[in-house]
Scaffold this motif. Structure first.
Motif, mmCIF file in Angstrom:
data_model
loop_
_atom_site.group_PDB
_atom_site.id
_atom_site.type_symbol
_atom_site.label_atom_id
_atom_site.label_comp_id
_atom_site.label_asym_id
_atom_site.label_seq_id
_atom_site.Cartn_x
_atom_site.Cartn_y
_atom_site.Cartn_z
ATOM 1 N N ASN A 292 49.054 36.674 46.852
ATOM 2 C CA ASN A 292 48.412 38.078 46.193
ATOM 3 C C ASN A 292 48.889 38.906 46.970
ATOM 4 O O ASN A 292 49.621 38.955 47.910
ATOM 5 C CB ASN A 292 46.808 37.754 46.093
ATOM 6 C CG ASN A 292 46.390 38.655 45.211
ATOM 7 O OD1 ASN A 292 46.302 39.584 45.262
ATOM 8 N ND2 ASN A 292 45.816 38.009 44.161
ATOM 9 N N ASN B 197 47.826 47.724 37.228
ATOM 10 C CA ASN B 197 48.251 47.131 38.690
ATOM 11 C C ASN B 197 49.368 46.101 38.250
ATOM 12 O O ASN B 197 50.229 46.237 39.447
ATOM 13 C CB ASN B 197 47.067 46.452 39.038
ATOM 14 C CG ASN B 197 46.609 46.941 40.455
ATOM 15 O OD1 ASN B 197 47.114 47.956 41.018
ATOM 16 N ND2 ASN B 197 45.846 45.932 41.114
ATOM 17 N N ARG C 294 40.888 48.408 43.319
ATOM 18 C CA ARG C 294 42.159 48.263 42.967
ATOM 19 C C ARG C 294 41.956 48.209 41.366
ATOM 20 O O ARG C 294 40.964 47.392 40.754
ATOM 21 C CB ARG C 294 42.634 47.103 43.360
ATOM 22 C CG ARG C 294 42.834 46.932 44.888
ATOM 23 C CD ARG C 294 43.543 45.618 45.299
ATOM 24 N NE ARG C 294 42.399 44.570 45.078
ATOM 25 C CZ ARG C 294 42.813 43.346 45.167
ATOM 26 N NH1 ARG C 294 44.160 42.919 45.468
ATOM 27 N NH2 ARG C 294 41.793 42.374 44.921
ATOM 28 N N TYR D 172 49.646 35.609 38.552
ATOM 29 C CA TYR D 172 49.260 37.017 38.815
ATOM 30 C C TYR D 172 47.890 37.022 39.035
ATOM 31 O O TYR D 172 47.057 36.596 38.190
ATOM 32 C CB TYR D 172 49.864 38.161 37.832
ATOM 33 C CG TYR D 172 49.338 39.412 38.242
ATOM 34 C CD1 TYR D 172 50.034 40.172 39.080
ATOM 35 C CD2 TYR D 172 48.411 40.140 37.482
ATOM 36 C CE1 TYR D 172 49.673 41.495 39.328
ATOM 37 C CE2 TYR D 172 48.018 41.227 37.788
ATOM 38 C CZ TYR D 172 48.895 42.072 38.573
ATOM 39 O OH TYR D 172 48.302 43.266 38.773
ATOM 40 N N SER D 173 47.326 37.888 39.738
ATOM 41 C CA SER D 173 45.870 38.156 40.279
ATOM 42 C C SER D 173 45.118 36.917 40.775
ATOM 43 O O SER D 173 43.711 37.278 41.266
ATOM 44 C CB SER D 173 45.248 38.641 38.868
ATOM 45 O OG SER D 173 44.762 37.711 38.126
ATOM 46 N N GLN E 264 37.273 35.486 42.621
ATOM 47 C CA GLN E 264 37.202 36.602 41.392
ATOM 48 C C GLN E 264 36.670 36.132 40.028
ATOM 49 O O GLN E 264 36.906 36.843 39.293
ATOM 50 C CB GLN E 264 38.674 36.988 41.305
ATOM 51 C CG GLN E 264 39.200 37.628 42.651
ATOM 52 C CD GLN E 264 40.822 38.110 42.424
ATOM 53 O OE1 GLN E 264 41.045 38.342 41.478
ATOM 54 N NE2 GLN E 264 41.611 38.307 43.313
ATOM 55 N N ASP F 229 47.800 42.809 43.502
ATOM 56 C CA ASP F 229 47.068 41.477 42.766
ATOM 57 C C ASP F 229 48.215 40.712 42.226
ATOM 58 O O ASP F 229 48.141 39.650 41.806
ATOM 59 C CB ASP F 229 46.432 42.214 41.287
ATOM 60 C CG ASP F 229 45.087 42.617 41.723
ATOM 61 O OD1 ASP F 229 44.429 42.273 42.438
ATOM 62 O OD2 ASP F 229 44.929 43.787 40.911
ATOM 63 N N ARG G 178 42.333 46.707 37.625
ATOM 64 C CA ARG G 178 42.720 45.596 37.242
ATOM 65 C C ARG G 178 43.721 45.643 36.099
ATOM 66 O O ARG G 178 43.663 46.830 35.260
ATOM 67 C CB ARG G 178 41.585 44.946 36.727
ATOM 68 C CG ARG G 178 40.476 44.551 38.054
ATOM 69 C CD ARG G 178 41.021 43.805 39.192
ATOM 70 N NE ARG G 178 41.378 42.420 38.676
ATOM 71 C CZ ARG G 178 41.693 41.430 39.340
ATOM 72 N NH1 ARG G 178 41.919 41.559 40.497
ATOM 73 N NH2 ARG G 178 41.971 40.231 39.013
ATOM 74 N N THR H 80 44.984 33.397 43.779
ATOM 75 C CA THR H 80 45.489 33.112 44.933
ATOM 76 C C THR H 80 45.665 31.634 45.275
ATOM 77 O O THR H 80 45.323 30.811 44.429
ATOM 78 C CB THR H 80 44.202 33.612 45.950
ATOM 79 O OG1 THR H 80 42.941 32.703 45.939
ATOM 80 C CG2 THR H 80 43.566 34.756 45.845
#
Length: 361
Positions: free
Chosen positions: A131, A239, A233, A87-88, A100, A135, A235, A90
């Motif tokens: 993603n 989310n 978005r 999660y969150s 990120q 996220d 975090r 790529t």
């Protein structure tokens, strides 16, 4: 220290673990002279993602590792392993900085070192971007967030088989993932033994999903500016709930988000709870025993200090109770700090042992 079948202590924490919320120190197993493979970055169109109500792009970036011999042995074909990130993150999590600010896992380097030290045979590694505007896609099937199950098992596999020298047979395909990706690996694996023949699940999240657990936390925030994917978005926890709701409680009659958020006004809480439970591998497993018995092996591991250790051990025991070939290990570590070492020393060698390297048939 690795302890097969060790009991993981502690109560299950939240159902979701944020794989990207802590920095990971990349693994560094030195080999003096290592022949290097190379990584290509491509865009794969997912017909399965077309028309999703969230507006997620159907063209997905994919990192593809080609082993050292790929360019010089032009008639040779290779098994593939698809790696699903958490999660969150790529696809870049597996091959470099994810954009990120999180550290990455050097999977290409790990594969090169394993090949050089004879821990693994050469394989093509496929690392898609899963993603989303919230996220994380959860690698699920939803009219809202898209049919990610079919994207991975049909669109992505079809693209790789048609563009690279693969052994285009289920016996030469593996599927693995960490955290949200581990959830995706067991979820997709349950349904698609026609495509894959072995699995590896690292610290899977979301094995038993109960939206009532969110009642004990601050209420989730609705997505910023409705369905505007370019909006800022939130975090973290808020989310996560949005991502899970988009995947597991879609509602095409509820614009602009097109999902039912747990605890929101006017939402049928009992129905949402049933939908989320229906997307839980611990609930799904009994329906797919026949499929899971088709696998040559399922590898699983989790850190002893990981809040998800109990649920992962529970899944392993359920699989073993059905005589599904499952190798489960625990190790000293939390949710993220052992992943680089596990991939290099366990995951890649596991697939090298369980996939077929024979000619296409």
């Amino acid at each position: 220290m690795h302890r097969p079948h060790a009991r993981a202590p502690g109560a299950l924490a939240a159902s979701i673990a944020l794989a990207g919320l802590a920095c990971v120190t990349p693994n560094a197993f030195a080999v003096d002279t290592v022949a290097k493979g190379r990584v290509e970055t491509v865009k794969v169109h997912g017909r399965s993602l077309d028309g999703n109500l969230s507006g997620e792009p159907a063209d997905r970036e994919v990192s593809i590792y080609l082993p050292p011999s790929y360019d010089r042995e032009r008639s040779r074909r290779y098994p593939i392993v698809i790696l699903l990130h958490g999660y969150s993150l790529t696809n870049k999590y597996w091959v470099g900085t994810d954009g990120q600010g999180f550290a990455s896992i050097d999977v290409p380097g790990a594969m090169d070192r394993d090949v050089a030290s004879n821990k693994s045979r050469e394989m093509i590694l496929v690392m898609p971007d899963g993603n989303s505007k919230y996220d994380g896609s959860m690698y699920s099937s939803s009219v809202t967030s898209g049919d990610w199950e079919s994207f991975v098992a049909t669109d992505l596999v079809g693209y790789v088989d048609s563009h690279y020298r693969t052994i285009a047979n289920r016996t030469s395909r593996g599927l693995a993932g960490h955290s949200m990706g581990g959830y995706g690996a067991i979820r997709i694996g349950m349904k698609r033994p026609d495509v894959f023949s072995s699995l590896y699940i690292l610290s899977a999240c979301c094995l038993m999903n109960d939206p009532a657990a969110f009642a004990r936390r601050p209420p989730p925030s609705p997505p910023a500016n409705g369905d505007n994917a370019s909006a800022p978005r939130p975090r973290g926890f808020a989310n996560v709930v949005n991502a899970e709701a988009a995947a597991w409680s879609p509602n095409p009659a509820n614009p602009p988000t097109y999902f039912d958020l747990p605890g929101a006004e006017g939402v049928d809480a009992a129905l949402v709870a049933q939908k989320w439970a229906a997307n839980s591998p611990l609930v799904m497993l009994d329906q797919y025993v026949g499929n899971l018995k088709r696998y040559s092996g399922i590898g699983m591991d989790v850190g002893l200090q990981d809040g998800l250790s109990t649920s992962n051990e529970q899944l392993a025991k359920r699989l073993q109770a059905y005589a599904i070939p499952t190798a489960f290990e625990t190790y000293e570590g939390d949710h993220v700090n052992g992943i680089a070492e596990r991939v290099e020393q366990h995951v890649l060698p596991y697939f090298s042992q369980h996939l077929s390297f024979g000619a296409k048939h």
